[in-house]
Design an enzyme around this catalytic site. Structure first.
Site, PDB file in Angstrom:
ATOM      1  N   ASP A 119       8.539  52.483  15.386  1.00 46.72           N
ATOM      2  CA  ASP A 119       7.108  52.381  15.631  1.00 46.72           C
ATOM      3  C   ASP A 119       6.298  52.990  14.490  1.00 46.72           C
ATOM      4  O   ASP A 119       5.169  52.579  14.234  1.00 46.72           O
ATOM      5  CB  ASP A 119       6.752  53.064  16.948  1.00 46.72           C
ATOM      6  CG  ASP A 119       7.109  52.195  18.147  1.00 46.72           C
ATOM      7  OD1 ASP A 119       7.318  50.985  17.962  1.00 46.72           O
ATOM      8  OD2 ASP A 119       7.181  52.732  19.262  1.00 46.72           O
ATOM      9  N   PHE A 236       2.125  61.149  25.925  1.00 47.99           N
ATOM     10  CA  PHE A 236       3.230  61.216  26.879  1.00 47.99           C
ATOM     11  C   PHE A 236       3.986  62.533  26.734  1.00 47.99           C
ATOM     12  O   PHE A 236       4.310  63.202  27.719  1.00 47.99           O
ATOM     13  CB  PHE A 236       4.157  60.025  26.657  1.00 47.99           C
ATOM     14  CG  PHE A 236       5.361  59.988  27.554  1.00 47.99           C
ATOM     15  CD1 PHE A 236       5.302  59.367  28.791  1.00 47.99           C
ATOM     16  CD2 PHE A 236       6.556  60.564  27.171  1.00 47.99           C
ATOM     17  CE1 PHE A 236       6.406  59.334  29.626  1.00 47.99           C
ATOM     18  CE2 PHE A 236       7.666  60.543  27.985  1.00 47.99           C
ATOM     19  CZ  PHE A 236       7.596  59.920  29.224  1.00 47.99           C
TER      20      PHE A 236
END
Length: 348
Positions: A119, A236
């Site tokens: 990512d 997160f």
């Protein structure tokens, strides 16, 4: 490093509004939202134009380099013009590829950017893709890879779908980020995942604000303002909620705050968030997507709101009906236990 691999911020995820764009190499037309989205259909006649795809990879990984070479060879064999960035050209070593500088011109008139890596590699490519509205197609060679559409073992079929023009495009919300001090703008930038105001050395003393009203004062390690895409990234890791693809919202997540009320919050996508560092306290630093860094002095404020320009991601046709909706991604990426699930009884 966190579970998110290259970005060092945790596993990225979340999808924005789905576009309806499909590309046909047979008819030479594109229909759908086009550009950076919007209502209505547009038609772009490409019958006489050679298709161009930019290929970029994490050249520090041998697997990414090998995969990039395979992608370029198959695309060129299919009659697609392939571009590579000048600082990657030597490692990728494709003599038939067009070498371009790593600036805004790299993505101009490109149909797609194929990204091989984690990512973090895709976030880097987003800096090239976003201004031109070019979709990104990620092939995950990292750890979690929520932003990626495919895994390395699917590479050949992914390239074939691209060559045949069989993919859809969806949009991801981005945020506009401004740093102000006494009315002057110190920095202006954007983020796909999050803008994180963090301590340098000592604990930050901040006041959070939503829509022009003070919310709470915190002594903390930082405050994260995130998009749904970033809800499974750094937010997160800091205890924020996972936000599903269809939800349009902004997240405000205190990081290790010393306060009774320090819960993560989900607010309207039309809201403006602000984090003020109190005067005469320790300075902080702003990180956007773990890539762009700005110093934030005492007394400054960081303002975050939804940006007008999204990032566009390519999704393979059939993704919603072949076992890869967002729930399945969560289960697969985090290896969640689902044993014992029976599901709805379906009649034959």
């Amino acid at each position: 490093m966190s579970a998110g691999g290259e970005s060092g911020r945790g596993p990225e995820s979340g999808r924005g509004r789905r576009g309806v764009e499909t590309t046909s190499t047979v008819s030479g037309t594109v229909s759908g939202t086009g550009g950076t989205g919007g209502a209505g259909d547009v038609v772009d006649d490409r019958a006489d134009a050679k298709r161009t795809v930019l290929v970029t990879a994490h050249t520090g990984r041998e697997a990414a380099v090998r995969s990039a070479r395979l992608v370029m060879e198959r695309l060129i064999a299919a009659g697609v013009n392939v571009r590579v960035l000048d600082d990657e050209a030597e490692e990728l070593g494709c003599a038939l590829a067009e070498v371009v500088p790593e600036n805004g011109a790299a993505s101009q008139e490109a149909e797609l950017i194929i990204v091989l890596g984690g990512d973090g590699t895709l976030l880097r490519a987003a800096e090239l893709a976003r201004p031109a509205g070019v979709p990104l197609l990620g092939v995950n060679l990292g750890h979690v890879g929520f932003l990626a559409e495919a895994e390395m073992e699917d590479l050949a079929s992914v390239v074939d779908r691209v060559a045949e023009g069989r993919y859809e495009v969806e949009e991801r919300m981005t945020i506009e980020v401004v740093v102000r001090l006494n009315g002057s703008v110190l920095a202006r930038t954007w983020a796909l995942n999050e803008a994180s105001v963090e301590k340098k050395d000592r604990m930050l003393e901040v006041v959070a604000e939503i829509d022009g009203r003070p919310l709470s004062r915190w002594g903390c390690d930082g405050v994260i303002c995130a998009t749904p895409t970033g809800s499974t990234a750094y937010a997160f890791s800091a205890g924020g909620p996972v936000v599903w693809p269809e939800v349009e919202a902004l997240l405000l997540v205190p990081n290790s705050a010393h306060a009774l009320f320090a819960r993560p919050m989900v607010v309207s996508p039309r809201s403006t968030l602000a984090v003020e560092i109190l005067p005469d306290t320790s300075a902080g630093v702003l990180w956007c997507d773990g890539r762009r860094r700005f110093d934030v002095p005492p007394g400054a404020r960081v303002e975050v709101r939804r940006a007008d320009v999204p990032v566009r991601l390519a999704r393979l046709l059939g993704v919603e009906t072949t076992g890869a909706p967002f729930t399945d991604r969560l289960v697969a990426k985090f290896d969640l236990p689902v044993q014992g699930w029976r599901g709805r009884v379906r009649s034959g």
